[in-house]
Design a protein around this motif. Structure first.
Motif, PDB file in Angstrom:
ATOM      1  N   ALA A 324       0.837  -1.205   0.000  1.00  0.00           N
ATOM      2  CA  ALA A 324       0.000   0.000   0.000  1.00  0.00           C
ATOM      3  C   ALA A 324       0.868   1.249   0.000  1.00  0.00           C
ATOM      4  O   ALA A 324       0.565   2.241  -0.674  1.00  0.00           O
ATOM      5  CB  ALA A 324      -0.923  -0.008   1.215  1.00  0.00           C
ATOM      6  N   GLY A 325       1.973   1.200   0.740  1.00  0.00           N
ATOM      7  CA  GLY A 325       2.889   2.334   0.772  1.00  0.00           C
ATOM      8  C   GLY A 325       3.498   2.619  -0.584  1.00  0.00           C
ATOM      9  O   GLY A 325       3.602   3.774  -1.005  1.00  0.00           O
ATOM     10  N   LYS A 326       3.914   1.558  -1.287  1.00  0.00           N
ATOM     11  CA  LYS A 326       4.513   1.731  -2.619  1.00  0.00           C
ATOM     12  C   LYS A 326       3.509   2.363  -3.579  1.00  0.00           C
ATOM     13  O   LYS A 326       3.863   3.249  -4.376  1.00  0.00           O
ATOM     14  CB  LYS A 326       4.982   0.385  -3.163  1.00  0.00           C
ATOM     15  CG  LYS A 326       5.654   0.473  -4.543  1.00  0.00           C
ATOM     16  CD  LYS A 326       6.075  -0.876  -5.042  1.00  0.00           C
ATOM     17  CE  LYS A 326       6.813  -0.749  -6.378  1.00  0.00           C
ATOM     18  NZ  LYS A 326       6.008  -0.044  -7.405  1.00  0.00           N
ATOM     19  N   GLU A 327       2.273   1.920  -3.503  1.00  0.00           N
ATOM     20  CA  GLU A 327       1.243   2.473  -4.391  1.00  0.00           C
ATOM     21  C   GLU A 327       1.023   3.954  -4.094  1.00  0.00           C
ATOM     22  O   GLU A 327       0.896   4.769  -5.030  1.00  0.00           O
ATOM     23  CB  GLU A 327      -0.055   1.698  -4.207  1.00  0.00           C
ATOM     24  CG  GLU A 327      -1.126   2.050  -5.220  1.00  0.00           C
ATOM     25  CD  GLU A 327      -2.342   1.152  -5.137  1.00  0.00           C
ATOM     26  OE1 GLU A 327      -3.296   1.373  -5.916  1.00  0.00           O
ATOM     27  OE2 GLU A 327      -2.343   0.237  -4.291  1.00  0.00           O
ATOM     28  N   LEU A 328       0.989   4.324  -2.822  1.00  0.00           N
ATOM     29  CA  LEU A 328       0.817   5.729  -2.450  1.00  0.00           C
ATOM     30  C   LEU A 328       1.974   6.579  -2.950  1.00  0.00           C
ATOM     31  O   LEU A 328       1.774   7.687  -3.468  1.00  0.00           O
ATOM     32  CB  LEU A 328       0.693   5.853  -0.933  1.00  0.00           C
ATOM     33  CG  LEU A 328      -0.649   5.469  -0.310  1.00  0.00           C
ATOM     34  CD1 LEU A 328      -0.554   5.463   1.208  1.00  0.00           C
ATOM     35  CD2 LEU A 328      -1.736   6.433  -0.768  1.00  0.00           C
ATOM     36  N   ILE A 329       3.191   6.070  -2.786  1.00  0.00           N
ATOM     37  CA  ILE A 329       4.376   6.820  -3.227  1.00  0.00           C
ATOM     38  C   ILE A 329       4.345   7.034  -4.737  1.00  0.00           C
ATOM     39  O   ILE A 329       4.623   8.134  -5.241  1.00  0.00           O
ATOM     40  CB  ILE A 329       5.666   6.093  -2.795  1.00  0.00           C
ATOM     41  CG1 ILE A 329       5.834   6.177  -1.270  1.00  0.00           C
ATOM     42  CG2 ILE A 329       6.884   6.694  -3.487  1.00  0.00           C
ATOM     43  CD1 ILE A 329       6.948   5.302  -0.729  1.00  0.00           C
ATOM     44  N   ASP A 330       4.013   5.997  -5.469  1.00  0.00           N
ATOM     45  CA  ASP A 330       3.975   6.104  -6.944  1.00  0.00           C
ATOM     46  C   ASP A 330       2.981   7.177  -7.387  1.00  0.00           C
ATOM     47  O   ASP A 330       3.262   7.971  -8.299  1.00  0.00           O
ATOM     48  CB  ASP A 330       3.600   4.759  -7.561  1.00  0.00           C
ATOM     49  CG  ASP A 330       4.714   3.730  -7.448  1.00  0.00           C
ATOM     50  OD1 ASP A 330       5.857   4.132  -7.168  1.00  0.00           O
ATOM     51  OD2 ASP A 330       4.428   2.527  -7.621  1.00  0.00           O
ATOM     52  N   ILE A 331       1.812   7.199  -6.744  1.00  0.00           N
ATOM     53  CA  ILE A 331       0.803   8.201  -7.104  1.00  0.00           C
ATOM     54  C   ILE A 331       1.266   9.593  -6.689  1.00  0.00           C
ATOM     55  O   ILE A 331       1.190  10.557  -7.465  1.00  0.00           O
ATOM     56  CB  ILE A 331      -0.552   7.869  -6.450  1.00  0.00           C
ATOM     57  CG1 ILE A 331      -1.111   6.573  -7.026  1.00  0.00           C
ATOM     58  CG2 ILE A 331      -1.550   9.010  -6.663  1.00  0.00           C
ATOM     59  CD1 ILE A 331      -2.343   6.075  -6.306  1.00  0.00           C
ATOM     60  N   ALA A 332       1.766   9.712  -5.451  1.00  0.00           N
ATOM     61  CA  ALA A 332       2.168  11.025  -4.931  1.00  0.00           C
ATOM     62  C   ALA A 332       3.220  11.679  -5.799  1.00  0.00           C
ATOM     63  O   ALA A 332       3.135  12.865  -6.138  1.00  0.00           O
ATOM     64  CB  ALA A 332       2.674  10.870  -3.495  1.00  0.00           C
ATOM     65  N   LEU A 333       4.221  10.895  -6.197  1.00  0.00           N
ATOM     66  CA  LEU A 333       5.360  11.461  -6.924  1.00  0.00           C
ATOM     67  C   LEU A 333       5.118  11.613  -8.426  1.00  0.00           C
ATOM     68  O   LEU A 333       6.035  11.949  -9.175  1.00  0.00           O
ATOM     69  CB  LEU A 333       6.605  10.609  -6.669  1.00  0.00           C
ATOM     70  CG  LEU A 333       7.051  10.527  -5.194  1.00  0.00           C
ATOM     71  CD1 LEU A 333       8.388   9.825  -5.070  1.00  0.00           C
ATOM     72  CD2 LEU A 333       7.114  11.914  -4.547  1.00  0.00           C
ATOM     73  N   SER A 334       3.877  11.389  -8.829  1.00  0.00           N
ATOM     74  CA  SER A 334       3.513  11.752 -10.208  1.00  0.00           C
ATOM     75  C   SER A 334       3.416  13.266 -10.360  1.00  0.00           C
ATOM     76  O   SER A 334       3.500  13.800 -11.461  1.00  0.00           O
ATOM     77  CB  SER A 334       2.184  11.110 -10.593  1.00  0.00           C
ATOM     78  OG  SER A 334       1.104  11.716  -9.879  1.00  0.00           O
ATOM     79  N   PHE A 335       3.197  13.961  -9.214  1.00  0.00           N
ATOM     80  CA  PHE A 335       3.059  15.420  -9.189  1.00  0.00           C
ATOM     81  C   PHE A 335       2.036  15.892 -10.224  1.00  0.00           C
ATOM     82  O   PHE A 335       2.242  16.872 -10.947  1.00  0.00           O
ATOM     83  CB  PHE A 335       4.408  16.110  -9.400  1.00  0.00           C
ATOM     84  CG  PHE A 335       5.399  15.826  -8.312  1.00  0.00           C
ATOM     85  CD1 PHE A 335       5.258  16.377  -7.062  1.00  0.00           C
ATOM     86  CD2 PHE A 335       6.475  14.965  -8.535  1.00  0.00           C
ATOM     87  CE1 PHE A 335       6.148  16.102  -6.049  1.00  0.00           C
ATOM     88  CE2 PHE A 335       7.389  14.685  -7.536  1.00  0.00           C
ATOM     89  CZ  PHE A 335       7.226  15.254  -6.276  1.00  0.00           C
ATOM     90  N   ASN A 336       0.934  15.182 -10.242  1.00  0.00           N
ATOM     91  CA  ASN A 336      -0.144  15.501 -11.178  1.00  0.00           C
ATOM     92  C   ASN A 336      -1.451  15.678 -10.426  1.00  0.00           C
ATOM     93  O   ASN A 336      -2.523  15.472 -10.992  1.00  0.00           O
ATOM     94  CB  ASN A 336      -0.257  14.371 -12.224  1.00  0.00           C
ATOM     95  CG  ASN A 336      -1.127  14.746 -13.390  1.00  0.00           C
ATOM     96  OD1 ASN A 336      -1.123  15.896 -13.835  1.00  0.00           O
ATOM     97  ND2 ASN A 336      -1.911  13.796 -13.877  1.00  0.00           N
ATOM     98  N   GLY A 337      -1.361  16.045  -9.145  1.00  0.00           N
ATOM     99  CA  GLY A 337      -2.519  16.007  -8.297  1.00  0.00           C
ATOM    100  C   GLY A 337      -3.363  17.269  -8.295  1.00  0.00           C
ATOM    101  O   GLY A 337      -2.897  18.366  -8.603  1.00  0.00           O
ATOM    102  N   SER A 338      -4.615  17.075  -7.924  1.00  0.00           N
ATOM    103  CA  SER A 338      -5.518  18.176  -7.645  1.00  0.00           C
ATOM    104  C   SER A 338      -6.120  17.949  -6.278  1.00  0.00           C
ATOM    105  O   SER A 338      -6.159  16.824  -5.770  1.00  0.00           O
ATOM    106  CB  SER A 338      -6.625  18.256  -8.705  1.00  0.00           C
ATOM    107  OG  SER A 338      -7.308  17.015  -8.806  1.00  0.00           O
ATOM    108  N   ALA A 339      -6.572  19.017  -5.633  1.00  0.00           N
ATOM    109  CA  ALA A 339      -7.090  18.927  -4.271  1.00  0.00           C
ATOM    110  C   ALA A 339      -8.304  18.010  -4.214  1.00  0.00           C
ATOM    111  O   ALA A 339      -9.141  18.004  -5.109  1.00  0.00           O
ATOM    112  CB  ALA A 339      -7.456  20.307  -3.746  1.00  0.00           C
ATOM    113  N   ILE A 340      -8.371  17.196  -3.123  1.00  0.00           N
ATOM    114  CA  ILE A 340      -9.487  16.293  -2.936  1.00  0.00           C
ATOM    115  C   ILE A 340     -10.747  17.107  -2.677  1.00  0.00           C
ATOM    116  O   ILE A 340     -10.785  17.989  -1.817  1.00  0.00           O
ATOM    117  CB  ILE A 340      -9.244  15.347  -1.747  1.00  0.00           C
ATOM    118  CG1 ILE A 340      -7.929  14.576  -1.938  1.00  0.00           C
ATOM    119  CG2 ILE A 340     -10.407  14.409  -1.560  1.00  0.00           C
ATOM    120  CD1 ILE A 340      -7.931  13.613  -3.072  1.00  0.00           C
ATOM    121  N   SER A 341     -11.803  16.831  -3.408  1.00  0.00           N
ATOM    122  CA  SER A 341     -13.039  17.591  -3.248  1.00  0.00           C
ATOM    123  C   SER A 341     -13.887  16.983  -2.137  1.00  0.00           C
ATOM    124  O   SER A 341     -13.685  15.848  -1.729  1.00  0.00           O
ATOM    125  CB  SER A 341     -13.829  17.579  -4.552  1.00  0.00           C
ATOM    126  OG  SER A 341     -14.130  16.272  -4.956  1.00  0.00           O
TER     127      SER A 341
END
Length: 341
Positions: A324-341
């Motif tokens: 689960a940690g690896k999956e979170l890191i992969d998503i986070a470091l895409s730097f393609n995020g928008s604020a959670i609505s």
């Protein structure tokens, strides 16, 4: 105290129905709701007078003048704090704020507004899900690169970013608390935008805090500390010494060890100056043994905090939730995020 609302996106974000103009729940209040909530009696939290110290980032000690003496102070080692002044430039600050303002703010507790970039978390049940998490915002990539130039942050890998808007018109504050230890790791990292402020660290009613007295007028870096004290109308450290009673230590002037310059206090607060555009890191002792807070009176103009958090060892490669940690890191470091609505 752990405040889940400020350490990640909660799965249960429902309002208690008391007030729809702010995000306060339960005992939390702000200036927008205090006049209408019967539970609000004395404003933000319970005011306690503690033994007061001022942290000096140059010598990494906390200092307190001894009342009535011009040449004697108490000093305390205060490990676990890094403050990097002028971490970003004025132009970079303006660019970051413009990007942040382009996203919608959500009302939060105690007069704050927030934007979340991270997983949905239920801290009580120790459950998380990705929800709408798409990564950290694009501007954070360059901030992280700069952070890694400091030895303490060389291996820092954030998976969550939270923007908090503090404004004196709303009575914004956050009560003394620990950030969660199950999900979040060793280092709490914040970039302080738009205004100077003060981070208040407290250690109340637990094991006595040990300090030493010495014959000196003050820390050699006293001038910048004095300017912060004046700007925030802080009491001179040591000018007002009233301890809250506790079972282990109820001597209002501290416990003096025999034939020693060692003093022990139970209720202590250390004010850490947070200059505008600075980077602040809490780790070690300051992360695990001291509660941190932002007092309402220390928000003298609008302030935005950009806080980044890393995963605990449980979510590391060798941890029980490493996948689960690896999956979170992969998503986070895409730097393609928008604020959670």
């Amino acid at each position: 105290m752990v405040l889940p609302d400020e350490i990640g996106s909660s799965m249960d974000s429902s309002s208690d129905g008391l007030d729809q103009t702010c995000g306060c729940k339960g005992i939390r209040t702000c200036l927008l709701c205090e006049g209408r909530k019967a539970a609000a009696k004395t404003g933000q939290g319970t005011v306690k007078t503690l033994v007061s110290y001022m942290y000096c980032n140059k010598c990494q000690k906390a200092w307190r003048h001894i009342e009535g003496s011009a040449h004697q102070t108490e000093e305390m080692d205060f490990p676990g704090v890094l403050v990097v002044e002028d971490f970003i430039t004025e132009e970079e600050e303006a660019d970051i704020v413009a990007v942040i303002e382009a996203s919608e703010w959500k009302m939060s507790q105690s007069g704050r507004k927030k934007q979340d970039f991270g997983p949905k978390v239920n801290f009580k049940k120790k459950k998380l899900k990705l929800g709408g998490f798409t990564g950290l915002p694009k501007f954070s990539a360059s901030l992280l690169d700069r952070m890694k130039s400091h030895d303490l942050l060389r291996d820092f890998t954030p998976v969550e970013q939270c923007h908090l808007d503090y404004d004196p018109s709303r009575g914004s504050a956050i009560d003394p608390h620990f950030d969660d230890f199950w999900l979040w790791g060793e280092r709490l990292v914040t970039v302080n935008l738009l205004a100077d402020s003060v981070l208040s660290m407290s250690c109340e009613g637990k094991d006595a805090v040990v300090v030493t007295t010495q014959q000196t007028s003050n820390c050699e870096h006293s001038k910048p500390l004095d300017s912060f004290s004046n700007a925030f109308n802080l009491s001179s450290p040591g000018s007002d010494i009233v301890l809250s009673a506790s079972a282990e230590c109820n001597d209002r002037t501290g416990i003096q060890e025999a034939d020693s310059n060692i003093l022990k206090y139970c209720d202590v607060e250390v004010a850490i100056p947070m200059p505008r555009r600075s980077l602040i890191v809490l780790y070690g002792d300051a992360r695990h043994n001291w509660l941190h807070a932002i007092h309402r009176e220390d928000i003298i103009s609008r302030r935005i905090a950009v806080t980044l958090r890393e995963l605990s060892s449980e979510f590391g490669a060798e941890g029980a939730q490493g996948q689960a940690g690896k999956e979170l890191i992969d998503i986070a470091l895409s730097f393609n995020g928008s604020a959670i609505s």
